[in-house]
Scaffold this motif. Structure first.
Motif, mmCIF file in Angstrom:
data_model
loop_
_atom_site.group_PDB
_atom_site.id
_atom_site.type_symbol
_atom_site.label_atom_id
_atom_site.label_comp_id
_atom_site.label_asym_id
_atom_site.label_seq_id
_atom_site.Cartn_x
_atom_site.Cartn_y
_atom_site.Cartn_z
ATOM 1 N N ARG A 75 0.887 -1.121 -0.049
ATOM 2 C CA ARG A 75 -0.052 0.012 0.025
ATOM 3 C C ARG A 75 0.591 1.145 0.092
ATOM 4 O O ARG A 75 0.424 2.291 0.073
ATOM 5 N N CYS A 76 2.225 1.171 0.061
ATOM 6 C CA CYS A 76 3.109 2.171 0.191
ATOM 7 C C CYS A 76 2.565 3.244 1.363
ATOM 8 O O CYS A 76 2.593 4.322 1.162
ATOM 9 N N SER A 77 2.419 2.655 2.563
ATOM 10 C CA SER A 77 2.459 3.555 3.525
ATOM 11 C C SER A 77 2.949 2.706 4.750
ATOM 12 O O SER A 77 3.085 1.530 4.983
ATOM 13 N N ALA A 78 3.269 3.669 5.794
ATOM 14 C CA ALA A 78 3.974 3.336 7.043
ATOM 15 C C ALA A 78 2.829 3.196 7.957
ATOM 16 O O ALA A 78 2.126 4.068 8.268
ATOM 17 N N TYR A 105 8.001 9.771 1.506
ATOM 18 C CA TYR A 105 7.790 10.892 1.105
ATOM 19 C C TYR A 105 6.636 10.739 0.175
ATOM 20 O O TYR A 105 6.656 9.725 -0.525
ATOM 21 N N PRO A 106 5.547 11.620 -0.115
ATOM 22 C CA PRO A 106 4.659 11.563 -0.903
ATOM 23 C C PRO A 106 5.007 11.302 -2.339
ATOM 24 O O PRO A 106 5.638 11.985 -2.984
ATOM 25 N N GLY A 107 4.379 10.109 -2.916
ATOM 26 C CA GLY A 107 4.436 9.780 -4.120
ATOM 27 C C GLY A 107 5.946 9.050 -4.492
ATOM 28 O O GLY A 107 6.111 8.466 -5.771
ATOM 29 N N HIS A 108 6.783 8.973 -3.780
ATOM 30 C CA HIS A 108 8.036 8.293 -3.707
ATOM 31 C C HIS A 108 7.997 6.663 -3.938
ATOM 32 O O HIS A 108 8.443 6.054 -4.740
ATOM 33 N N ASP A 110 5.147 5.053 -4.564
ATOM 34 C CA ASP A 110 4.401 4.727 -5.814
ATOM 35 C C ASP A 110 5.107 4.883 -6.942
ATOM 36 O O ASP A 110 4.917 4.173 -8.036
ATOM 37 N N GLY A 111 6.064 5.908 -6.889
ATOM 38 C CA GLY A 111 7.238 6.086 -8.038
ATOM 39 C C GLY A 111 8.228 4.992 -8.137
ATOM 40 O O GLY A 111 9.139 5.156 -9.164
ATOM 41 N N GLY A 112 8.252 4.108 -7.078
ATOM 42 C CA GLY A 112 9.166 3.094 -7.376
ATOM 43 C C GLY A 112 10.219 2.990 -6.153
ATOM 44 O O GLY A 112 11.441 2.141 -6.476
ATOM 45 N N MET A 113 10.291 3.831 -5.249
ATOM 46 C CA MET A 113 11.257 3.820 -4.049
ATOM 47 C C MET A 113 10.713 2.746 -3.311
ATOM 48 O O MET A 113 10.168 3.080 -1.909
ATOM 49 N N LYS A 114 10.765 1.648 -3.351
ATOM 50 C CA LYS A 114 10.629 0.282 -2.654
ATOM 51 C C LYS A 114 11.435 -1.018 -3.063
ATOM 52 O O LYS A 114 11.438 -1.131 -4.175
ATOM 53 N N ILE A 115 11.636 -1.783 -2.118
ATOM 54 C CA ILE A 115 12.333 -2.961 -2.274
ATOM 55 C C ILE A 115 11.757 -3.897 -1.108
ATOM 56 O O ILE A 115 11.373 -3.549 -0.086
ATOM 57 N N ALA A 116 11.865 -5.203 -1.523
ATOM 58 C CA ALA A 116 11.356 -6.429 -0.848
ATOM 59 C C ALA A 116 12.620 -7.233 -0.755
ATOM 60 O O ALA A 116 13.037 -7.634 -1.992
ATOM 61 N N ILE A 117 12.783 -7.923 0.158
ATOM 62 C CA ILE A 117 14.209 -8.581 0.401
ATOM 63 C C ILE A 117 13.832 -9.928 1.467
ATOM 64 O O ILE A 117 13.078 -9.616 2.434
ATOM 65 N N SER A 118 14.305 -10.988 1.012
ATOM 66 C CA SER A 118 14.029 -12.280 1.604
ATOM 67 C C SER A 118 15.476 -12.713 1.945
ATOM 68 O O SER A 118 16.202 -12.763 1.123
ATOM 69 N N ALA A 119 15.501 -12.758 3.408
ATOM 70 C CA ALA A 119 17.080 -13.177 3.872
ATOM 71 C C ALA A 119 17.000 -14.523 4.364
ATOM 72 O O ALA A 119 16.041 -14.952 5.096
ATOM 73 N N SER A 120 17.846 -15.411 3.756
ATOM 74 C CA SER A 120 17.785 -16.800 4.324
ATOM 75 C C SER A 120 18.876 -17.115 5.766
ATOM 76 O O SER A 120 19.300 -16.123 6.340
#
Length: 120
Positions: A75-78, A105-108, A110-120
């Motif tokens: 959801r791009c929300s904290a 920051y607003p729109g960031h 949704d604009g692509g500033m997000k990552i998902a990581i899986s650590a083993s």
């Protein structure tokens, strides 16, 4: 009196932790571009494990890093429980499991500033 086996266990556990830390990798998120709008595919081909460190480099007047849950990522929300980093040179050690990071920051996000990581 504490049995010798306890001391042996503690010493071995300490040595294992030191060796695990020595094997840990340091990843600069976004490589030379840093934490910006181009990080979407940055995780592709990378393998993360518990103890690895993510380094987020960015201009703190323009961005932040927020560790969120899957819902926050989607959801791009904290939420109130999310941890926000604002130094511009954040170092985050991974534990085993899934980790999600966004810029709040607003729109960031949704604009692509997000990552998902899986650590083993």
């Amino acid at each position: 009196m504490i049995p010798d086996t306890f001391h042996h266990y503690k010493r071995n556990k300490c040595l294992k932790n030191m060796l695990d830390a020595a094997d840990a990798a340091v990843f600069t998120v976004g490589d030379s571009s840093g934490w910006d709008f181009s990080v979407g595919n940055w995780t592709d081909g990378k393998h993360f494990k518990a103890g690895d460190v993510l380094v987020f480099n960015y201009d703190p007047s323009l961005h932040n890093v927020v560790a969120v849950d899957l819902n926050g990522y989607n959801r791009c929300s904290a939420s109130a429980k999310s941890r926000t980093y604002t130094s511009g040179k954040d170092r985050i050690m991974l534990s085993k499991g899934n980790h999600y990071f966004i810029c709040s920051y607003p729109g960031h996000c949704d604009g692509g500033m997000k990552i998902a990581i899986s650590a083993s």
